[in-house]
Scaffold this motif. Structure first.
Motif, PDB file in Angstrom:
ATOM      1  N   PHE A   1      27.465  -6.402  11.465  1.00  0.00           N
ATOM      2  CA  PHE A   1      26.533  -5.984  11.084  1.00  0.00           C
ATOM      3  C   PHE A   1      25.153  -6.374  11.065  1.00  0.00           C
ATOM      4  N   SER A   2      25.334  -7.637  10.455  1.00  0.00           N
ATOM      5  CA  SER A   2      24.023  -8.723  10.552  1.00  0.00           C
ATOM      6  C   SER A   2      22.823  -8.246  12.300  1.00  0.00           C
ATOM      7  N   HIS A   3      24.103  -8.667  12.785  1.00  0.00           N
ATOM      8  CA  HIS A   3      22.842  -8.746  13.739  1.00  0.00           C
ATOM      9  C   HIS A   3      22.908  -6.971  14.543  1.00  0.00           C
ATOM     10  N   SER A   4      23.101  -5.766  13.773  1.00  0.00           N
ATOM     11  CA  SER A   4      22.536  -4.766  13.837  1.00  0.00           C
ATOM     12  C   SER A   4      21.475  -4.388  13.469  1.00  0.00           C
ATOM     13  N   VAL A   5      21.461  -5.130  11.719  1.00  0.00           N
ATOM     14  CA  VAL A   5      20.579  -5.011  10.888  1.00  0.00           C
ATOM     15  C   VAL A   5      18.718  -5.692  12.181  1.00  0.00           C
ATOM     16  N   GLU A   6      19.397  -7.215  11.723  1.00  0.00           N
ATOM     17  CA  GLU A   6      18.051  -7.906  13.169  1.00  0.00           C
ATOM     18  C   GLU A   6      17.774  -6.821  14.104  1.00  0.00           C
ATOM     19  N   LYS A   7      18.363  -6.236  14.806  1.00  0.00           N
ATOM     20  CA  LYS A   7      17.686  -5.097  15.975  1.00  0.00           C
ATOM     21  C   LYS A   7      16.801  -3.998  15.465  1.00  0.00           C
ATOM     22  N   LEU A   8      17.342  -3.819  14.682  1.00  0.00           N
ATOM     23  CA  LEU A   8      17.311  -2.518  13.451  1.00  0.00           C
ATOM     24  C   LEU A   8      15.926  -3.004  13.076  1.00  0.00           C
TER      25      LEU A   8
ATOM     26  N   THR B   1      26.498  -3.736  -0.160  1.00  0.00           N
ATOM     27  CA  THR B   1      27.209  -3.142  -2.100  1.00  0.00           C
ATOM     28  C   THR B   1      25.928  -1.787  -1.196  1.00  0.00           C
ATOM     29  N   LEU B   2      26.962  -0.929  -2.248  1.00  0.00           N
ATOM     30  CA  LEU B   2      25.969   0.312  -2.305  1.00  0.00           C
ATOM     31  C   LEU B   2      24.471   0.327  -2.499  1.00  0.00           C
ATOM     32  N   GLY B   3      24.302   0.776  -1.417  1.00  0.00           N
ATOM     33  CA  GLY B   3      22.313   0.471  -2.232  1.00  0.00           C
ATOM     34  C   GLY B   3      21.707  -0.607  -1.194  1.00  0.00           C
ATOM     35  N   THR B   4      22.417  -1.023  -0.634  1.00  0.00           N
ATOM     36  CA  THR B   4      21.717  -2.716   0.246  1.00  0.00           C
ATOM     37  C   THR B   4      20.967  -2.144   0.730  1.00  0.00           C
TER      38      THR B   4
ATOM     39  N   MET C   1      10.714 -17.705  -7.260  1.00  0.00           N
ATOM     40  CA  MET C   1      11.777 -17.586  -7.108  1.00  0.00           C
ATOM     41  C   MET C   1      11.718 -16.405  -7.422  1.00  0.00           C
ATOM     42  N   ALA C   2      12.421 -14.946  -6.378  1.00  0.00           N
ATOM     43  CA  ALA C   2      12.122 -13.568  -6.695  1.00  0.00           C
ATOM     44  C   ALA C   2      14.254 -13.120  -6.521  1.00  0.00           C
ATOM     45  N   PHE C   3      13.949 -11.912  -7.302  1.00  0.00           N
ATOM     46  CA  PHE C   3      15.549 -11.386  -7.093  1.00  0.00           C
ATOM     47  C   PHE C   3      14.962 -10.382  -7.126  1.00  0.00           C
ATOM     48  N   MET C   4      16.577  -9.883  -5.792  1.00  0.00           N
ATOM     49  CA  MET C   4      15.788  -8.588  -5.121  1.00  0.00           C
ATOM     50  C   MET C   4      17.576  -7.876  -5.334  1.00  0.00           C
ATOM     51  N   SER C   5      17.215  -6.188  -5.984  1.00  0.00           N
ATOM     52  CA  SER C   5      18.638  -5.746  -5.494  1.00  0.00           C
ATOM     53  C   SER C   5      18.562  -4.344  -6.132  1.00  0.00           C
ATOM     54  N   HIS C   6      18.964  -3.672  -5.926  1.00  0.00           N
ATOM     55  CA  HIS C   6      19.369  -1.816  -6.360  1.00  0.00           C
ATOM     56  C   HIS C   6      19.592  -1.354  -7.713  1.00  0.00           C
ATOM     57  N   ASP C   7      20.059  -2.126  -8.720  1.00  0.00           N
ATOM     58  CA  ASP C   7      20.990  -2.122  -9.296  1.00  0.00           C
ATOM     59  C   ASP C   7      20.838  -3.259 -10.482  1.00  0.00           C
ATOM     60  N   PHE C   8      19.292  -3.172 -10.819  1.00  0.00           N
ATOM     61  CA  PHE C   8      18.813  -3.174 -12.225  1.00  0.00           C
ATOM     62  C   PHE C   8      18.403  -1.872 -12.870  1.00  0.00           C
ATOM     63  N   ALA C   9      19.353  -2.129 -13.720  1.00  0.00           N
ATOM     64  CA  ALA C   9      19.899  -0.304 -14.580  1.00  0.00           C
ATOM     65  C   ALA C   9      21.102  -0.668 -15.310  1.00  0.00           C
ATOM     66  N   ASN C  10      22.158   0.436 -15.265  1.00  0.00           N
ATOM     67  CA  ASN C  10      22.723   0.181 -16.648  1.00  0.00           C
ATOM     68  C   ASN C  10      23.815  -0.186 -15.668  1.00  0.00           C
ATOM     69  N   HIS C  11      23.670  -1.449 -15.248  1.00  0.00           N
ATOM     70  CA  HIS C  11      24.908  -2.122 -13.968  1.00  0.00           C
ATOM     71  C   HIS C  11      25.358  -3.155 -14.483  1.00  0.00           C
ATOM     72  N   PRO C  12      26.450  -3.911 -13.790  1.00  0.00           N
ATOM     73  CA  PRO C  12      27.068  -5.427 -14.498  1.00  0.00           C
ATOM     74  C   PRO C  12      26.215  -5.856 -13.576  1.00  0.00           C
ATOM     75  N   THR C  13      25.540  -5.455 -12.979  1.00  0.00           N
ATOM     76  CA  THR C  13      24.489  -6.346 -12.292  1.00  0.00           C
ATOM     77  C   THR C  13      23.369  -7.256 -13.453  1.00  0.00           C
TER      78      THR C  13
ATOM     79  N   TYR D   1      14.991  -1.717  -5.965  1.00  0.00           N
ATOM     80  CA  TYR D   1      14.669  -1.216  -4.848  1.00  0.00           C
ATOM     81  C   TYR D   1      15.053   0.091  -5.022  1.00  0.00           C
ATOM     82  N   GLY D   2      16.381   0.281  -6.731  1.00  0.00           N
ATOM     83  CA  GLY D   2      16.942   1.249  -6.780  1.00  0.00           C
ATOM     84  C   GLY D   2      16.510   2.333  -7.680  1.00  0.00           C
ATOM     85  N   PRO D   3      16.718   3.120  -8.205  1.00  0.00           N
ATOM     86  CA  PRO D   3      15.754   4.372  -9.490  1.00  0.00           C
ATOM     87  C   PRO D   3      16.172   3.624 -10.585  1.00  0.00           C
ATOM     88  N   ASP D   4      15.036   4.063 -10.511  1.00  0.00           N
ATOM     89  CA  ASP D   4      14.711   4.100 -12.716  1.00  0.00           C
ATOM     90  C   ASP D   4      16.502   5.035 -13.498  1.00  0.00           C
ATOM     91  N   ASP D   5      16.340   4.427 -14.092  1.00  0.00           N
ATOM     92  CA  ASP D   5      17.978   5.337 -14.381  1.00  0.00           C
ATOM     93  C   ASP D   5      17.441   5.368 -15.886  1.00  0.00           C
TER      94      ASP D   5
END
Length: 195
Positions: free
Chosen positions: A11-18, A131-134, A38-50, A74-78
């Motif tokens: 999968f990661s090789h297909s991402v690099e090609k993409l 995971t979802l939203g990656t 330091m930077a942190f990146m996620s889809h889940d800065f929301a009402n989520h366990p992360t 990069y996730g929606p503002d809930d």
């Protein structure tokens, strides 16, 4: 574990090609900054366990004079209090803070935001994995010197663009690390979760 690693690598090789035609070079630094960035990146800065699991990390590092924290969401503002608490802690980037909402931006636009960050990001933590939203395309560009798989996906990314994975003794076996992970292991003593 071996099959999971094989699938992740494929999968990661297909991402690099993409993204091979969407590369965006990080800004070159003229001098060594006074702080570790330091930077942190996620889809889940929301009402989520992360968000619940990582907020204490942000609080601790915000209090450190030697560390600067940036968040790229990069996730929606809930509209949740969880997201609001992170934005309030770090400040919205549109008002000089370090919480960047890159939801709805193309990969190239998001990469410009991350790679042109001033000061340049030293270490970036992918808190999504597969995971979802990656958006692994953002990590594949390699905007930071050190890239770390952390928290939401405690398995290998299989990616050459990921340097480390934060684990504990329950997630990873040191004896089988080479056959299960492409990343180097950063093993925490009690739990890889930051709660």
């Amino acid at each position: 574990p071996k099959l999971k690693k094989k699938v992740a690598k494929s999968f990661s090789h297909s991402v690099e090609k993409l993204i091979s035609n969407v590369r965006y070079p990080p800004k070159q630094r003229n001098s060594t900054p006074p702080k570790l960035n330091m930077a942190f990146m996620s889809h889940d800065f929301a009402n989520h366990p992360t968000t619940y699991l990582v907020k204490g990390v942000f609080v601790a590092h915000e209090a450190s004079p030697d560390v600067a924290i940036s968040v790229f969401s990069y996730g929606p503002d809930d509209g949740s209090k969880s997201r609001e608490s992170i934005v309030n802690l770090l400040g919205d980037s549109s008002h000089g803070g370090s919480f960047y909402d890159i939801h709805g931006k193309s990969n190239l636009e998001a990469l410009k935001t991350i790679c042109d960050h001033d000061p340049q990001v030293d270490i970036i933590f992918d808190m999504q994995g597969y995971t979802l939203g990656t958006r692994p395309e953002l990590m594949a560009n390699r905007c930071a010197k050190v890239q770390v798989n952390f928290l939401a996906f405690p398995g290998t990314s299989g990616a050459s663009f990921m340097d480390y994975i934060i684990v504990d003794q329950y997630v990873a076996s040191i004896e089988r690390a080479d056959e299960e992970f492409t990343e180097k292991l950063a093993i925490l003593p009690r739990s890889y979760q930051a709660n």
